[in-house]
Design a protein around this motif. Structure first.
Motif, PDB file in Angstrom:
ATOM      1  N   ARG A   1       0.840  -1.192   0.000  1.00 23.68           N
ATOM      2  CA  ARG A   1       0.000   0.000   0.000  1.00 23.68           C
ATOM      3  C   ARG A   1       0.878   1.245   0.000  1.00 23.68           C
ATOM      4  NH1 ARG A   1      -3.213  -1.329   5.390  1.00 23.68           N
ATOM      5  NH2 ARG A   1      -1.014  -1.548   5.981  1.00 23.68           N
TER       6      ARG A   1
ATOM      7  N   LYS B   1     -10.135  -6.206  -6.947  1.00 20.34           N
ATOM      8  CA  LYS B   1     -10.741  -6.205  -5.626  1.00 20.34           C
ATOM      9  C   LYS B   1     -11.835  -5.163  -5.486  1.00 20.34           C
ATOM     10  CE  LYS B   1      -8.252  -9.539  -4.105  1.00 20.34           C
ATOM     11  NZ  LYS B   1      -8.891 -10.854  -3.890  1.00 20.34           N
ATOM     12  N   LYS B   2     -12.000  -4.315  -6.503  1.00 17.59           N
ATOM     13  CA  LYS B   2     -13.003  -3.266  -6.434  1.00 17.59           C
ATOM     14  C   LYS B   2     -13.758  -3.215  -7.754  1.00 17.59           C
ATOM     15  CE  LYS B   2      -9.977  -0.415  -3.524  1.00 17.59           C
ATOM     16  NZ  LYS B   2      -9.259   0.870  -3.401  1.00 17.59           N
TER      17      LYS B   2
ATOM     18  N   TYR C   1      -5.671  -3.215  -7.693  1.00 14.09           N
ATOM     19  CA  TYR C   1      -6.250  -2.490  -6.575  1.00 14.09           C
ATOM     20  C   TYR C   1      -6.731  -1.099  -6.985  1.00 14.09           C
ATOM     21  CZ  TYR C   1      -4.264  -6.061  -3.525  1.00 14.09           C
ATOM     22  OH  TYR C   1      -3.959  -7.254  -2.918  1.00 14.09           O
TER      23      TYR C   1
END
Length: 276
Positions: free
Chosen positions: A68, A127-128, A253
């Motif tokens: 991240r 993931k989104k 991501y």
């Protein structure tokens, strides 16, 4: 019992007293330095902007590790600074321009093989919910389409929803090539077995070489002698593995499609830099 307090910032603190070796060497940086101009000095004063090379090192760290932004080590610029600079460079087309410059450098040295090119697509789970994300049997995700030359150098890259059949994305992939020249031959797997596609590519003077599908009903059109080139298709699979060494590409991501594409373009840039 003594409690050990954690850093409030949530950012990693390395145990080493010295900073690690930069990911970009001085020779590599000189090739693309002018594409990343230094920020102007604020005449009104205030905190100066961080140098471009330092920000690029932070972006490469995120790309390489897949971590991240907020996990950037303390020896690199702040996460917000690196993210803003990454967004700015992506939207300005800086990574794409660097990719083009490096390919032209290889082409001038006669290191780009135009006689044949290899293509393939690979699935990246997402993931989104986001643009260019579609549902498949493996879950929702994005499809990365890659075109490489006879040496495995990345020539073009495109991203699309994972839902459409791969054969529908091949022409779009060729249109995304970084240099204007078309390869003489395109070697692909069975996913490209389509007579209309063969005709369309032939109009562009590109010979499509791919094995026929097992359930094909129409008469065979693929010459078995030309199909010998198919044995070298491992080159595109090798390049995909090179790109997936950048862990940020393994799982998508990014909600914004152009930022995910920016990461893939930077991975191609760094792959070419490592080949110099």
């Amino acid at each position: 019992m003594t409690r050990v307090s954690r850093p409030a910032t949530g950012r990693n603190i390395t145990g080493s007293k010295t900073e690690p070796k930069p990911q970009l060497s001085d020779e590599q940086w000189l090739l693309i330095k002018d594409l990343f101009p230094e920020p102007p000095v604020n005449a009104a004063g205030g905190r100066p902007r961080v140098a471009s090379r330092e920000c690029l090192e932070g972006i490469l760290w995120v790309l390489r590790t897949g971590a991240r932004w907020k996990d950037l080590p303390t020896f690199l610029p702040s996460p917000s600074t690196c993210w803003r600079r990454f967004k700015e460079w992506t939207e300005d087309g800086v990574f794409l321009e660097a990719w083009q410059r490096l390919l032209e450098h290889f082409d001038r040295r006669k290191l780009v093989v135009w006689s044949e090119a290899f293509g393939d697509g690979t699935f990246c789970p997402a993931k989104k919910g986001a643009p260019d994300v579609g549902k498949t049997k493996r879950g929702k995700g994005t499809k990365l389409m890659l075109l490489v030359d006879g040496n495995g150098l990345p020539l073009a890259l495109d991203r699309a929803s994972a839902s459409p059949a791969e054969v529908k994305l091949i022409e779009s992939l060729l249109d995304q090539r970084v240099l204007p020249r078309d390869p003489d031959r395109l070697i692909y797997d069975r996913a490209a077995d389509s007579d209309p596609l063969r005709t369309e590519l032939a109009e562009r003077q590109i010979e499509l070489i791919c094995p026929h599908r097992k359930n094909r009903v129409k008469p065979a059109t693929q010459d078995g002698r030309a199909l010998r080139r198919y044995q070298r298709r491992w080159k595109v699979e090798r390049t995909i593995s090179w790109l997936f060494n950048f862990r940020r590409l393994v799982i998508r991501y990014e909600r914004y499609s152009h930022l995910f594409l920016g990461f893939t373009q930077l991975a191609c840039v760094f792959t070419l830099l490592n080949k110099l």
